[in-house]
Write an enzyme that holds these catalytic residues in place. Structure first.
Site, short mmCIF file in Angstrom:
data_model
loop_
_atom_site.label_atom_id
_atom_site.label_comp_id
_atom_site.label_asym_id
_atom_site.label_seq_id
_atom_site.Cartn_x
_atom_site.Cartn_y
_atom_site.Cartn_z
N ARG A 60 0.82 -1.22 0.00
CA ARG A 60 0.00 0.00 0.00
C ARG A 60 0.85 1.27 0.00
O ARG A 60 0.47 2.28 0.60
CB ARG A 60 -0.92 0.04 1.24
CG ARG A 60 -1.95 -1.05 1.31
CD ARG A 60 -3.00 -0.95 0.21
NE ARG A 60 -4.11 -1.85 0.49
CZ ARG A 60 -4.12 -3.14 0.22
NH1 ARG A 60 -3.06 -3.70 -0.34
NH2 ARG A 60 -5.17 -3.87 0.50
N SER A 83 -10.51 -1.21 4.09
CA SER A 83 -9.73 -1.42 5.31
C SER A 83 -9.34 -0.07 5.90
O SER A 83 -8.78 0.76 5.19
CB SER A 83 -8.45 -2.20 5.00
OG SER A 83 -8.76 -3.45 4.46
N GLU A 125 -4.97 3.18 6.96
CA GLU A 125 -4.65 2.94 5.55
C GLU A 125 -5.11 4.10 4.67
O GLU A 125 -4.38 4.52 3.78
CB GLU A 125 -5.30 1.62 5.11
CG GLU A 125 -4.67 1.07 3.86
CD GLU A 125 -5.69 0.65 2.84
OE1 GLU A 125 -5.34 -0.17 2.00
OE2 GLU A 125 -6.83 1.14 2.87
N1 EPU Z 1 -9.99 -11.70 10.39
C1 EPU Z 1 -10.58 -11.89 11.62
N2 EPU Z 1 -11.57 -11.03 12.00
C2 EPU Z 1 -12.00 -10.02 11.20
C3 EPU Z 1 -11.39 -9.83 9.94
C4 EPU Z 1 -10.38 -10.69 9.56
O1 EPU Z 1 -10.25 -12.79 12.36
O2 EPU Z 1 -12.91 -9.29 11.60
C5 EPU Z 1 -8.98 -12.65 9.94
C6 EPU Z 1 -9.58 -13.54 8.85
O3 EPU Z 1 -10.18 -14.67 9.39
C7 EPU Z 1 -8.41 -13.88 8.00
C8 EPU Z 1 -7.46 -12.72 8.19
O4 EPU Z 1 -7.91 -11.97 9.31
O5 EPU Z 1 -7.80 -15.05 8.44
C9 EPU Z 1 -7.39 -11.85 6.97
O6 EPU Z 1 -8.69 -11.34 6.64
P1 EPU Z 1 -9.11 -10.98 5.16
O7 EPU Z 1 -8.83 -12.10 4.24
O8 EPU Z 1 -10.50 -10.45 5.20
O9 EPU Z 1 -8.11 -9.84 4.71
P2 EPU Z 1 -7.55 -8.58 5.49
O10 EPU Z 1 -6.12 -8.83 5.81
O11 EPU Z 1 -8.45 -8.20 6.59
C10 EPU Z 1 -6.63 -7.48 3.29
C11 EPU Z 1 -6.68 -6.14 2.61
C12 EPU Z 1 -8.02 -5.98 1.89
C13 EPU Z 1 -8.16 -7.09 0.88
C14 EPU Z 1 -8.07 -8.43 1.60
C15 EPU Z 1 -8.08 -9.59 0.65
C16 EPU Z 1 -5.29 -4.64 3.93
C17 EPU Z 1 -5.24 -3.49 4.87
N3 EPU Z 1 -6.50 -5.07 3.58
O12 EPU Z 1 -7.62 -7.47 4.32
O13 EPU Z 1 -7.97 -4.74 1.19
O14 EPU Z 1 -9.39 -7.01 0.19
O15 EPU Z 1 -6.83 -8.50 2.35
O16 EPU Z 1 -6.85 -9.69 0.02
O17 EPU Z 1 -4.24 -5.13 3.50
C18 EPU Z 1 -8.46 -2.43 1.41
O18 EPU Z 1 -7.24 -2.23 1.31
O19 EPU Z 1 -9.26 -1.48 1.55
C19 EPU Z 1 -8.96 -3.78 1.40
C20 EPU Z 1 -10.24 -4.09 1.56
#
Ligand code: EPU
Length: 344
Positions: free
Chosen positions: A172, A244, A340
């Protein structure tokens, strides 16, 4: 500046920014103008008074939070085109205007059966915004497909072209987010798309979606990504948000190991260089903040990394909630969460 002068340049005074950002919080810009071409942008920036104003470029407004009015010139980037530059046996090269909707671009490429960006389906915002913040989702970061970023230097009004290797892309981040390059306005982005479809479905939820079956077409991956996103992420048109709200924090492997000793369920990923990325959503959920609501500002109940505005929240109220979330995570885990979106 006279009202006639402003009108001739298409500039609106005291413009309402609320409908121009997906967080939909109240804020105004001293001046606002949309530009559809390089000429329009140059004309705007060469005006002696406007050129002295602080400047902010808005694409889709999907990664920004206003906590106050903007005392300067906000430029709505609307330069929107898509052209094919050529192809080799392995790849196609396209050039796309910074103002094109990112989601539309991905859909158009998918319609043509072209692969390369399908994992980034349904990401809000514009092509320019995508290149500035290196959007990433479901196993792909856009920098992997970028060849060049074409800009205008707002101070000299000269074009500047950056090879991807000069953009210093990271998680990012890019030079376009740094103060040193604050005068650059992204005009267009050149992408190279592989002709051979190599499905990238290792991301946990995508792998589960396909359950051992290999997708044959990019459209299948795009549909899978869309359906996963729709389940977890609020549609900004219905519940205003900026995706995010925090970055996933990067810590040392030693810190990761200490945390895992205490909490083996913690979701984290090893990175190169003795570092590791922690799932901020998991940390926020673990401190009991998922679903927390203060007035109309809330931590989304299906994805704790997303803060939402249920109607009348202000930027300051969202920031107050974010501070509460970050402070709980820091106290419990000793991990610092950083926003972010761009905070104004
Ligand atoms: N998780 C939890 N609780 C929650 C949310 C997530 O336990 O409330 C755990 C999930 O179970 C999972 C892990 O955290 O094991 C990762 O969650 P998720 O796959 O939803 O991805 P994220 O890391 O929360 C990132 C990006 C998103 C992108 C997704 C998919 C960042 C800051 N965010 O989210 O990007 O869509 O991966 O690749 O890196 C954005 O940048 O606006 C955005 C939505």
């Amino acid at each position: 500046m006279t009202e006639t002068e402003l009108k001739a340049l298409g500039v609106v005074r005291d413009a309402d920014l609320k409908p121009l950002t997906t967080f939909a919080v109240p804020a105004e810009a001293k001046f606002y103008a949309e530009v559809k071409s390089l000429d329009e942008l140059r004309r705007l920036l060469s005006h002696p008074e406007l050129s002295c104003e602080q400047r902010l470029v808005l694409g889709g407004g999907s990664n920004i939070l206003f906590t106050k009015d903007f005392e300067g010139l906000v430029i709505g980037m609307r330069i929107d085109f898509l052209e094919e530059l050529g192809e080799t046996e392995q790849s196609r090269t396209i050039r796309v205007g910074a103002g094109r909707s990112w989601g539309q671009l991905v859909d158009e490429l998918i319609e043509r059966g072209w692969s390369g960006l399908e994992n980034l389906a349904l990401v809000p915002g514009t092509v320019g915004g995508a290149a500035v913040q290196n959007i990433g989702a479901y196993g792909l970061e856009v920098a992997e497909r970028i060849v060049k970023v074409e800009c205008l230097d707002a101070r000299t009004l000269e074009p500047r072209v950056f090879d991807v290797s000069e953009c210093d892309y990271g998680y990012r981040s890019s030079i376009f987010k740094s103060d040193q390059y604050a005068d650059l306005i992204v005009l267009s982005v050149v992408f190279e798309l592989p002709k051979t479809f190599e499905p990238r479905i290792a991301y946990k939820e995508l792998a589960a979606f396909f359950d051992g079956k290999m997708p044959q077409m990019p459209a299948e991956v795009a549909e899978a990504v869309k359906s996963i996103r729709r389940k977890k992420l609020p549609d900004p048109a219905v519940i205003p948000n900026a995706g995010s709200f925090f970055k996933n924090p990067v810590v040392t492997r030693i810190k990761q190991r200490h945390l895992l000793e205490d909490m083996p369920q913690l979701v984290s990923y090893p990175l190169a260089g003795g570092r590791a990325k922690l799932a901020a959503g998991w940390l926020i959920e673990a401190v009991g903040m998922k679903g927390r609501r203060v007035g109309d500002a809330a931590v989304y109940e299906r994805q704790a990394l997303v803060l939402v505005n249920y109607g009348n929240a202000t930027g300051e109220q969202i920031m107050a909630l974010a501070a509460e979330v970050a402070s709980k995570v820091r106290l419990r885990f000793g991990v610092k969460l950083e926003p972010e979106p761009v905070i104004i």
